[in-house]
Design an enzyme around this catalytic site. Structure first.
Site, PDB file in Angstrom:
ATOM      1  N   ILE A  12       0.842  -1.211   0.000  1.00  0.00           N
ATOM      2  CA  ILE A  12       0.000   0.000   0.000  1.00  0.00           C
ATOM      3  C   ILE A  12       0.874   1.256   0.000  1.00  0.00           C
ATOM      4  CG2 ILE A  12      -1.934   1.212   1.089  1.00  0.00           C
ATOM      5  CD1 ILE A  12      -2.721  -1.402   2.434  1.00  0.00           C
ATOM      6  N   ILE A  59      11.825   1.021  12.141  1.00  0.00           N
ATOM      7  CA  ILE A  59      11.075   1.917  13.039  1.00  0.00           C
ATOM      8  C   ILE A  59      11.307   1.599  14.518  1.00  0.00           C
ATOM      9  CG2 ILE A  59       9.261   2.601  11.408  1.00  0.00           C
ATOM     10  CD1 ILE A  59       7.449   0.495  12.933  1.00  0.00           C
ATOM     11  N   THR A 122      -6.352  -1.255  10.256  1.00  0.00           N
ATOM     12  CA  THR A 122      -7.117  -2.260   9.516  1.00  0.00           C
ATOM     13  C   THR A 122      -8.485  -2.503  10.139  1.00  0.00           C
ATOM     14  OG1 THR A 122      -7.179  -4.650   9.118  1.00  0.00           O
ATOM     15  CG2 THR A 122      -5.760  -3.932  10.876  1.00  0.00           C
ATOM     16  N   ASP A 123      -9.432  -2.948   9.314  1.00  0.00           N
ATOM     17  CA  ASP A 123     -10.757  -3.319   9.831  1.00  0.00           C
ATOM     18  C   ASP A 123     -10.678  -4.536  10.759  1.00  0.00           C
ATOM     19  OD1 ASP A 123     -10.244  -5.317   7.926  1.00  0.00           O
ATOM     20  OD2 ASP A 123     -12.133  -5.054   6.826  1.00  0.00           O
ATOM     21  N   GLU A 124      -9.550  -5.274  10.696  1.00  0.00           N
ATOM     22  CA  GLU A 124      -9.450  -6.501  11.497  1.00  0.00           C
ATOM     23  C   GLU A 124      -9.443  -6.225  13.000  1.00  0.00           C
ATOM     24  OE1 GLU A 124      -6.905  -9.583  10.084  1.00  0.00           O
ATOM     25  OE2 GLU A 124      -6.960  -8.864   8.022  1.00  0.00           O
ATOM     26  N   TYR A 146      -1.844 -10.826  14.660  1.00  0.00           N
ATOM     27  CA  TYR A 146      -1.726  -9.656  13.772  1.00  0.00           C
ATOM     28  C   TYR A 146      -2.703  -8.570  14.193  1.00  0.00           C
ATOM     29  CZ  TYR A 146      -2.748  -6.611   9.792  1.00  0.00           C
ATOM     30  OH  TYR A 146      -3.001  -5.506   9.005  1.00  0.00           O
ATOM     31  N   ALA A 148      -4.368  -8.167  16.908  1.00  0.00           N
ATOM     32  CA  ALA A 148      -4.131  -7.675  18.275  1.00  0.00           C
ATOM     33  C   ALA A 148      -2.971  -6.674  18.279  1.00  0.00           C
ATOM     34  CB  ALA A 148      -3.824  -8.842  19.208  1.00  0.00           C
ATOM     35  N   LYS A 150      -2.091  -4.805  15.780  1.00  0.00           N
ATOM     36  CA  LYS A 150      -2.559  -3.576  15.122  1.00  0.00           C
ATOM     37  C   LYS A 150      -3.463  -2.785  16.076  1.00  0.00           C
ATOM     38  CE  LYS A 150      -1.876  -2.226  11.553  1.00  0.00           C
ATOM     39  NZ  LYS A 150      -0.791  -1.377  10.999  1.00  0.00           N
TER      40      LYS A 150
HETATM   41  P1  NAD Z   1       3.341  -5.001   3.351  1.00  0.00           P
HETATM   42  O1  NAD Z   1       3.614  -6.195   4.191  1.00  0.00           O
HETATM   43  O2  NAD Z   1       3.186  -5.160   1.888  1.00  0.00           O
HETATM   44  O3  NAD Z   1       4.501  -3.909   3.576  1.00  0.00           O
HETATM   45  C1  NAD Z   1       4.995  -3.611   4.842  1.00  0.00           C
HETATM   46  C2  NAD Z   1       6.239  -2.742   4.655  1.00  0.00           C
HETATM   47  O4  NAD Z   1       6.709  -2.360   5.940  1.00  0.00           O
HETATM   48  C3  NAD Z   1       7.388  -3.438   3.933  1.00  0.00           C
HETATM   49  O5  NAD Z   1       7.957  -2.573   2.984  1.00  0.00           O
HETATM   50  C4  NAD Z   1       8.385  -3.738   5.051  1.00  0.00           C
HETATM   51  O6  NAD Z   1       9.730  -3.785   4.608  1.00  0.00           O
HETATM   52  C5  NAD Z   1       8.119  -2.569   5.989  1.00  0.00           C
HETATM   53  N1  NAD Z   1       8.493  -2.871   7.377  1.00  0.00           N
HETATM   54  C6  NAD Z   1       8.132  -3.957   8.112  1.00  0.00           C
HETATM   55  N2  NAD Z   1       8.677  -3.883   9.330  1.00  0.00           N
HETATM   56  C7  NAD Z   1       9.367  -2.713   9.388  1.00  0.00           C
HETATM   57  C8  NAD Z   1      10.122  -2.082  10.391  1.00  0.00           C
HETATM   58  N3  NAD Z   1      10.312  -2.644  11.598  1.00  0.00           N
HETATM   59  N4  NAD Z   1      10.685  -0.873  10.115  1.00  0.00           N
HETATM   60  C9  NAD Z   1      10.514  -0.282   8.889  1.00  0.00           C
HETATM   61  N5  NAD Z   1       9.826  -0.874   7.897  1.00  0.00           N
HETATM   62  C10 NAD Z   1       9.248  -2.068   8.139  1.00  0.00           C
HETATM   63  O7  NAD Z   1       2.068  -4.324   4.003  1.00  0.00           O
HETATM   64  P2  NAD Z   1       0.804  -3.619   3.310  1.00  0.00           P
HETATM   65  O8  NAD Z   1      -0.140  -4.661   2.885  1.00  0.00           O
HETATM   66  O9  NAD Z   1       1.283  -2.629   2.352  1.00  0.00           O
HETATM   67  O10 NAD Z   1       0.175  -2.892   4.568  1.00  0.00           O
HETATM   68  C11 NAD Z   1       0.593  -1.571   4.937  1.00  0.00           C
HETATM   69  C12 NAD Z   1      -0.170  -1.149   6.173  1.00  0.00           C
HETATM   70  O11 NAD Z   1      -1.575  -1.196   5.905  1.00  0.00           O
HETATM   71  C13 NAD Z   1       0.052  -2.064   7.366  1.00  0.00           C
HETATM   72  O12 NAD Z   1       0.112  -1.259   8.526  1.00  0.00           O
HETATM   73  C14 NAD Z   1      -1.175  -2.958   7.389  1.00  0.00           C
HETATM   74  O13 NAD Z   1      -1.472  -3.377   8.694  1.00  0.00           O
HETATM   75  C15 NAD Z   1      -2.236  -2.014   6.863  1.00  0.00           C
HETATM   76  N6  NAD Z   1      -3.369  -2.647   6.159  1.00  0.00           N
HETATM   77  C16 NAD Z   1      -3.148  -3.504   5.101  1.00  0.00           C
HETATM   78  C17 NAD Z   1      -4.256  -4.029   4.431  1.00  0.00           C
HETATM   79  C18 NAD Z   1      -4.075  -4.932   3.225  1.00  0.00           C
HETATM   80  O14 NAD Z   1      -5.079  -5.421   2.690  1.00  0.00           O
HETATM   81  N7  NAD Z   1      -2.869  -5.148   2.732  1.00  0.00           N
HETATM   82  C19 NAD Z   1      -5.565  -3.732   4.835  1.00  0.00           C
HETATM   83  C20 NAD Z   1      -5.734  -2.862   5.919  1.00  0.00           C
HETATM   84  C21 NAD Z   1      -4.629  -2.310   6.563  1.00  0.00           C
END
Ligand code: NAD
Length: 319
Positions: A12, A59, A122-124, A146, A148, A150
């Protein structure tokens, strides 16, 4: 503005970075640890843009954040461990990154005096809901490591708002689909399996329900929350495209020219939530509208994976 975007080498975040550079004059710094889910090639087309900067950092690393973050106007915090199945096998990293990491970046961002901190959730976190839709004010009931972690990160970020006045806004979106999603999540996993003439593993009875939001629509919603949202508020972003996993699978089979014989039924995921559904009145009132029709968006997504084998083949091999 100067935006500090964590986790934008992932799915995202990379779509959001592309959205910002193409729709605004903002400068962006991507801060990403490049875990298995983070991939520099997701940002390849942005790297030569003079308004783009990349920093390899974690982070949880306070001193790296203290060096990189000051001077930015806003933080958009995507970085997280994001795959439910991995959280069931190995929850430790989820707590470390999602809870500890979020706390560290909130603290550094507060001391740096940022004007906005958008925490992506997330909606989760609402847990499974049999009827109706979860509102932002509903109690949290996460049931996987996961969700929990979030939910914990949402509360941590909001506590930095209540306690220190860090200008936090939380967005909670439903499942996203679109280009650059790591091929472990259901849509890219199934599409890439089918493109390789391999069967797709469907959990349990296939009747778990998820809402599907195109990643570009979520990015527009996140950006709206950044520029027009109220500090201290939570905004759900969902699309009203609720489908059982079996219905989703049937559509993917059809779009790739396959039939039901390509399904392998597998034991259900432990603690598998039955249904998520979110009420989106608040983000709609800010002016958000969904632009992608689900079926067209999914067909476009299947086409993207069909045309980008060189992107996903190496990722599938490392999975
Ligand atoms: P993703 O797993 O594709 O990407 C996560 C990114 O975070 C990666 O680039 C990874 O290298 C980086 N990362 C992980 N740990 C890190 C750390 N300790 N320090 C710095 N960078 C770190 O995730 P996504 O699907 O793009 O999701 C992005 C956000 O959106 C997340 O917070 C997720 O919870 C939330 N989200 C995702 C969805 C979905 O459908 N994918 C839906 C709702 C919310």
């Amino acid at each position: 503005m100067r935006l500090f975007i964590t986790g934008a080498a992932g799915f995202i975040g990379s779509n959001y970075a592309r959205h910002v550079l193409s729709t605004t004059d903002d400068e962006i710094t991507v801060f990403d640890a490049l875990t298995y889910a983070g991939n520099r090639s997701n940002l390849e087309d942005l790297e030569t843009n003079p308004r783009f900067n990349f920093i390899h950092g974690n982070i949880c690393d306070r001193s790296a954040l203290e060096k990189a973050l000051p001077g930015h106007t806003a933080v958009i915090h995507f970085a997280a461990e994001s795959h439910v199945d991995r959280s069931i096998e190995n929850p430790d990293e989820f707590i470390r990154t999602n809870c500890d990491g979020t706390n560290t970046i909130c603290d550094v961002a507060n001391k740096a005096g940022v004007e906005r901190f958008i925490h992506i959730s997330t909606d989760e976190v609402y847990g499974s809901i049999e009827n109706g839709s979860s509102k932002e004010s509903d109690p949290l009931d996460p049931r996987s490591p996961y969700s929990a972690s979030k939910a914990g990160s949402d509360l941590i970020a909001l506590s930095h708002y209540s306690t220190h006045g860090l200008p936090v806004i939380v967005t909670r979106s439903s499942n996203n689909y679109g280009p650059y999603q790591f091929p472990e999540k259901i849509i890219p996993l199934f599409v890439t399996n089918l493109l390789n003439k391999r069967k797709v593993p469907l959990y349990g009875d296939g009747k778990n329900i998820r809402d599907w939001c195109h990643v570009s629509d979520n990015c527009v919603g996140i950006d709206l929350a950044l520029r027009k949202g109220n500090v201290g508020e939570i905004y759900n972003i969902g699309a009203g495209n609720e489908l059982t996993n079996l219905q989703l699978t049937h559509t993917l089979l059809e779009l790739t020219g396959n039939d039901e014989s390509m399904i392998t039924w597998v034991d259900d995921r432990l603690g598998h939530d039955r249904r998520y559904s979110i009420d989106i009145q608040k983000i709609t009132k800010l002016g958000w509208v969904q632009e992608h029709d689900f079926r067209d968006g999914l067909a476009e997504t299947v086409k993207w994976y069909t045309q980008h084998r060189s992107w996903w083949e190496p990722l599938k091999a490392t999975k």
